[in-house]
Structure formats: C-alpha cells, structure tokens
Design an enzyme around this catalytic site. Structure first.
Site, PDB file in Angstrom:
ATOM      1  N   LYS A  51      -7.447  61.877  49.590  1.00 17.47           N
ATOM      2  CA  LYS A  51      -8.429  61.181  49.499  1.00 17.47           C
ATOM      3  C   LYS A  51      -8.700  60.537  48.369  1.00 17.47           C
ATOM      4  O   LYS A  51      -9.224  59.250  47.944  1.00 17.47           O
ATOM      5  CB  LYS A  51      -9.577  62.287  49.555  1.00 17.47           C
ATOM      6  N   GLU A  76     -12.965  66.049  39.662  1.00 14.90           N
ATOM      7  CA  GLU A  76     -11.810  66.672  39.962  1.00 14.90           C
ATOM      8  C   GLU A  76     -10.781  66.765  38.521  1.00 14.90           C
ATOM      9  O   GLU A  76     -10.343  67.405  38.114  1.00 14.90           O
ATOM     10  CB  GLU A  76     -11.132  66.539  41.160  1.00 14.90           C
ATOM     11  N   THR A 293      27.920  49.633  65.974  1.00 16.96           N
ATOM     12  CA  THR A 293      27.734  49.108  64.617  1.00 16.96           C
ATOM     13  C   THR A 293      28.477  47.872  64.302  1.00 16.96           C
ATOM     14  O   THR A 293      27.829  47.208  63.603  1.00 16.96           O
ATOM     15  CB  THR A 293      27.950  50.395  63.485  1.00 16.96           C
ATOM     16  N   GLU A 316      22.480  56.477  60.332  1.00 17.80           N
ATOM     17  CA  GLU A 316      23.259  57.385  60.613  1.00 17.80           C
ATOM     18  C   GLU A 316      24.399  57.235  59.205  1.00 17.80           C
ATOM     19  O   GLU A 316      24.782  58.405  58.835  1.00 17.80           O
ATOM     20  CB  GLU A 316      23.994  56.807  61.894  1.00 17.80           C
TER      21      GLU A 316
END
Lengths: 587, 103
Positions: A51, A76, A293, A316
């Site tokens: 937030k 805060e 690949t 991977e």
C-alpha cells in the site's frame, strides 16, 4: 490494445470524470486513465501488500512525470525511513523534497504521550495538510495510514466526524488523494474507511498458493467510469510496481508478412516462404534430449546475426550452461551477449507464481525491446501452476508478444513418446507454427526426426526429416523411405551406401550397352558407306551411257550440218527454211 | 510567571519550572474553553512555576509541524520530562493534572 482503449475511452469520458494518471505501469490501463481527479481513493490491503509503496509511487511519478507536486502524510514511517525504503527503487525523496516537488510530513501519535482531557478536533492535521499543499502547490496527496489515528486517539465519535470533514476538505482542495487502510476482518478496512471514500476503492492482496506468493490488485469500485474488474497480479521490483492487465485481450493485432530464417537452412526450405513470419509464435516440442534448446538457440543466434535483439528466457538451464552447450555445436552465443544483442533472463519457475512470471517477462521485454523471444521450456512452468493456469498465462503472453510484433519460440517437453495432437500445455492451438521433434528408434539406435506439424499461412513440407546435431550446427536430412518404413541414422547410411553401389553397377551396365551400341553403329555406318560407293559406281555407269549418247547425238548433228552446208551452197533462203522445218519435224 | 529555568532543581519538584505550550485554533469554542480551563488549573496548582506559550495554530503552521500537532487544542509539556501531550479542552481536570504529573 489496452492503452488505445484507454485513450479513446478517457477522451469519451473526459467531460464526465477527469482522471489523474498514476504513472504506475498497468494501473492506468486497468482504471482506464488513472484515479479520479480531485477525489480521494482508498487503497486497502493487509500488511505487506504494498500500500505504502503504491501510494508513494503515485506521488513520486506525479512529481517526476506529470509535474504534479505531491504531499505524503506518513502516519507510520518517518520521512527518512521512507526515503531509505524506496531508495532501492531509484526514488530520491530527499532530492524531490529539495526541489519542492514533494513534501513528506510524518505525523506521529503515541498514545502513551497523550492524555485526552476533553473535546478536541483534528484541526492541527488540517493546518499541516493545508500548509503542505499550499507551500508546493500540491495536486496529489497521500495519507498513509490514516487509521493510525484510531490507535492514538480514543474518541471514535470525534475521529469519525473529523475523517468525514477531512475527505470533504481534500475534495474542496481539489487534490487527488490516496488514503491507505489496513484490511479488516470482514470489512475492507479496519475502521470502515470505505464509508467515507465512495469514489474509488482499490484492494491489494497478498496471497500464497502452493508456497508461492502473488500480489494481486483489484478495483472494488470506481464510481462513474469503466474499469477492469478482475484481479490483476502485480510485481514489486527495482522499478516499483507493475500491474499486468492480464485479461484485456482482443484479437485485433496487426500482422506482418515479413519472413525470416529459422537459423536452419534446411528447415527454411521446408517452409514455402523460406522461414517464419515476423511476429508469429513457434512451438518446438519433443521428448527429452531431442534438441529443442538447440533449435531455440539457433533461432536466437540467427536473429542476432541479423542484428536483431533477442531475449532468451531460460527456466531450466543457466545462461552460462546454455552458452557452453551451444558452443559445442558451433554456435557462439557469447559474442551476441557481449554485443548486447542477446540477453538471457534465467529464473527458476518456482521463484514466482505464474502470474508473477508473466509480469516479470512483460517487464523484461518492455525494457529490452527484443524482436525475438525464446522461452525454454514452458513445460517447466507446470511445476508452479496447473495446466489451465499455464495455458491462460501463455495465451496472455502470446497475445502480448504478438501485439508488440515480437516473434516468439517456445519449447515444450512432451512427456510421452506417443505423438500427441495436443501439447501438454494445450498451447498448440495458439501457436502459428509447430515443429515436432520425435525420437525414431530403430535397429538399436535412436535418431531424431523433425517435422512441421503446422505452419499457418504458408505451404510447408509434410515430410519427416532427420534432425542431425553436429559440431557444425543443426541440419536436416531427408529420411529414406525403405521397405520397412522410415530409415534414419546408420540404417539411412546403409541404404545410401547400398544405393550408391547400385548406382555404380548401373553405370557400368550402361557403359557396356553404350559401347555395344557404338559398335553396331560403326558396323552399320560402314555398311552404309559400301552401299553408297556401290550406288555411286552404278550411277556413274548410267551417267556414262547418257553422256555417250548425248555426245554421239551432238557429233551426228554437227556432221549432218556440215554435209548440208556442203551440199546446198547455192540454195535459196526458202530451202534453208524447209531445212529448218525438216529438222523440227525430225525432232 | 517565574522565568529563570537555570535554577531548576530536579530533586525538588516544588522548584521545577513547567514549560508549556498550548496550541489553539483561533477563537474556536474548544480553544477558548481550553485556555480558560488551563489557566484556572495552572493558577491553582502551579502558581508562578510555569511558562505558558499560547500559540494559534493557524498563525504558526510550521510550529504545528515541528511540534507534531494533530489534534487541537493540545497542551505540550516540554519540561519537566517526560514529554506529554494533553489533548482536548482541558475540561477534565483530573486528567490534566495527571498529564502534568501533578497527581
């Protein structure tokens, strides 16, 4: 395209509800333009869901990108704490404060210090807010988290009345405000702030599914305007917040008929247009160890050789591993990495949830702006989500890439050796081209067969080619159709040798025949020659009789003429005419 | 009002000078009540032992910020320590005295 939609819709609504862009990636698309200008927006959510960051980014982006100064009232964290927290995001709050673009005011209310001795109001807060707004001409205000007032002060009646007054005050000031609130048990916020803010409420959520956390954002309400209603995942990283409007999908993207090579010349030949379309999506699927690949890397390599930017998402293997492995088949990817054309983005699938992967991929692509993207392999994403989740993620990814005209190659591992009409991820219907690499096991060896399962918009070979990986790279070889079926590998070699032998024998046989023919021809030719000379001699014979006759005739004529002349020296002309007539009759 | 703060004797509370700041908002009813109530209490319990500064928050927004004022009226007891903030119109005398450390 969501942004197109945003611009057109906001234009349409501009007289109804002006909006203030937040500058947060994706949020403005979901809200179709931004937060309601001059009105407060409530951002609520549980602890740690972002937030404060979202509201602070709203202020900072406003100051930096939209030239709208902002006031951040922190209940805060202290100003310097805030500055430290967001320094990692590249927000220099101190500098912005010095430039009078933002103002941070820390309001601290400590119950232990406070004694309530009677009636009071929050005019002090109003004065500070007013002063802060006026001193920099702020257009944006954040109150983070105003509910802290309730922990410091006990008189709820006063606080609620003052809150109502505060929101009215903010509206009167004409500032676009964000108020943050903690998520309550049953209500959106603990203190029911949503009662006061009725224009726009955004809910942030931090959820953990299968031990993977995903932050999500939802617009609970946004009065008087269109907005996305779904839950959108968002990512907090070094650039702040990025929200992904995942479901704003349309099928109206532009297409290109440019084509380019796959990096394997023999494969290009299998496609009628000599390669793949730009902006298309290509799926390479196959069982383990079939060289998916390598195909992907060769695709990348080719793109880089053309001078295009390429991004390789590896789920991977690590980049170093891929580079090393590709070097073994004669591809130097390192040079492309060094020249900045190739970028690797390696992450473990389990690092984020699927949605977060999508957000991360989006971000990486937006930043690097590649023309070619490779994802290797998408099957690994299954580990973090269900099949349908992966499919929906890939749909959105493909959609995004096509919109950006980026060509993408996915690799997918088929888990079973039986050729499936459907990939495990069910993306086969989404992709434009599908290459299938399968094992062909025969005569105690394993070979790879590659074929094009589909390729939209172009003719393509329906043949299975043998896919060969050698030191020099990748190549496709025509497979042999023998009596027992397809022949590959050494069986193909044997067949080739066999055929070569046959060839030699045949050549020899042909040679023998040729020579015989030649000989026959020679015989015939000599025969023809002798006949011709025979004919010539006969002809000469005949001619000779003719000539003799003619000569005889001529000589006789001459003789007769001589005699005639001798006989009629004094004969008149008429006689001579008679003579002529006689000769004519004779003739 | 006694002014010489240097002579503060920490051991004897009788000798302590109370440094007080009261923030009010103009002449609002609560502010007026707060000033009256506070002056009564101070005259009664801390005669000649306090310094009271009455500040109009509207006039001094910077001071409002630096003193971290939110609710008004508020009385800030700067000395003697600990720092206390007394919020309200000072109508609850017991609480005011407790806040000032006089009870």
């Amino acid at each position: 395209m969501p942004s197109k939609k945003a611009s057109s819709t906001s234009k349409q609504l501009s007289h109804e509800l002006p909006k203030t862009p937040t500058g947060i990636i994706g949020l403005d698309e979901i809200t179709v333009g931004g937060l309601p200008t001059g009105r407060p927006t409530l951002v609520c959510g549980s602890a740690g869901c972002g937030k404060t960051l979202l509201s602070l980014e709203f202020i900072v982006r406003g100051a930096q990108e939209y030239n709208e100064p902002g006031v951040f009232i922190a209940f805060e964290e202290k100003a310097d704490e805030l500055a430290t927290n967001v320094a990692s995001l590249g927000f220099d709050l101190q500098k912005l404060q010095d430039q009078k673009k933002i103002k941070i005011d820390y309001i601290h209310i400590d119950r232990s210090e406070i004694e309530e001795t009677g009636e009071y109001d929050l005019e002090g807060l109003f004065i500070r807010l007013n002063y802060a707004i006026d001193s920099i001409g702020a257009k944006r205000v954040v109150l983070d988290t105003i509910e802290n007032l309730f922990s410091g002060l006990t008189n709820q009646a006063i606080l609620r009345a003052e809150l109502r007054r505060l929101f009215q005050f903010l509206k009167d000031k004409g500032v676009t405000a964000i108020i943050t609130g903690e998520r309550g048990e049953k209500t959106l916020t603990r203190q029911g702030l949503e009662e006061y803010v009725s224009d726009c409420v955004i809910l942030l959520d931090h959820r953990i599914i299968n031990q993977i956390s995903t932050r999500r954002l939802r617009i609970v309400k946004y009065r008087g305007t269109l907005h996305g209603t779904n839950e959108y995942p968002f990512l907090i990283d070094e650039d702040g917040i990025s929200v992904l409007p995942v479901t704003s999908l349309k099928l109206n993207k532009a297409v290109s008929s440019d084509r380019f090579s796959s990096g394997i010349p023999a494969l290009d030949k299998m496609l009628s247009k000599g390669g793949f379309y730009r902006g298309s999506s290509i799926l390479v699927s196959g069982t383990a160890g079939t060289g998916k690949t390598s195909v992907a890397a060769s695709f990348c390599n080719e793109a880089c050789n053309r001078g295009e930017k390429c991004m390789f998402f590896a789920f991977e293997e690590s980049p170093a591993q891929i580079i090393r492995n590709m070097r073994s088949i004669g591809m130097d990817l390192q040079q492309h990495v060094d020249s900045g054309l190739l970028q690797f983005y390696a992450s473990r699938p389990t690092l984020y949830g699927l949605e977060m992967h999508l957000v991360a991929i989006h971000k990486a692509i937006r930043r690097f702006k590649p023309q070619v993207v490779v994802l290797d392999p998408i099957t690994n994403l299954i580990t973090v989500g269900s099949v349908s989740d992966v499919k929906s993620m890939l749909v959105r990814l493909i959609d995004f890439l096509q919109e950006e005209q980026i060509t993408v190659m996915f690799t997918a591992l088929s888990l079973n050796t039986v050729v499936n009409e459907q990939t495990d991820e069910g993306v086969s219907s989404l992709v434009d081209a599908w290459l299938m690499i399968r094992d062909i096991e025969m005569n105690g060896e394993r070979n790879r067969g590659l074929y094009i399962m589909k390729s939209r918009g172009m003719k393509h070979s329906n043949q299975v080619r043998e896919f060969v990986i050698s030191d020099n790279g990748l190549d496709l070889i025509d497979v042999y159709l023998g009596p027992d079926g397809i022949l590959t590998g050494s069986a193909r070699e044997a067949q080739m040798l066999l055929e070569e032998t046959g060839q030699v024998l045949q050549t020899h046989a042909v040679g023998v025949k040729d020579r015989e023919l030649l000989r026959k021809r020679k015989v015939l030719e000599s025969k023809i020659e002798s006949l011709r000379s025979e004919f010539e001699s006969t002809e000469e014979e005949l001619n000779k009789a003719y000539v003799e006759n003619a000569i005889k005739k001529e000589v006789l004529e001459q003789n007769r003429q001589k005699l005639t002349t001798l006989r009629g020296k004094n004969i008149s002309d008429a006689d001579s005419e008679d003579e002529i007539k006689k000769t004519k009759k004779k003739k | 009002m006694v002014t010489d703060g240097d002579s503060t004797d920490w051991g004897e509370s009788e000798e302590m000078i109370y440094k007080l700041r009261l923030f009010v908002t103009g002449a609002s009813p609560a502010s007026v009540r707060a000033i009256n109530n506070l002056q009564n209490i101070l005259e009664q319990h801390l005669k000649d032992r306090y310094e009271l500064e009455i500040i109009d928050a509207y006039q001094q927004p910077l001071l409002v910020k630096s003193e971290d004022v939110t609710a008004v009226p508020v009385l800030i007891k700067k000395e003697p320590t600990p720092l206390r903030k007394l919020v309200g119109d000072m109508s609850d005398t017991d609480k005011v005295l407790r806040g000032l450390g006089l009870l």
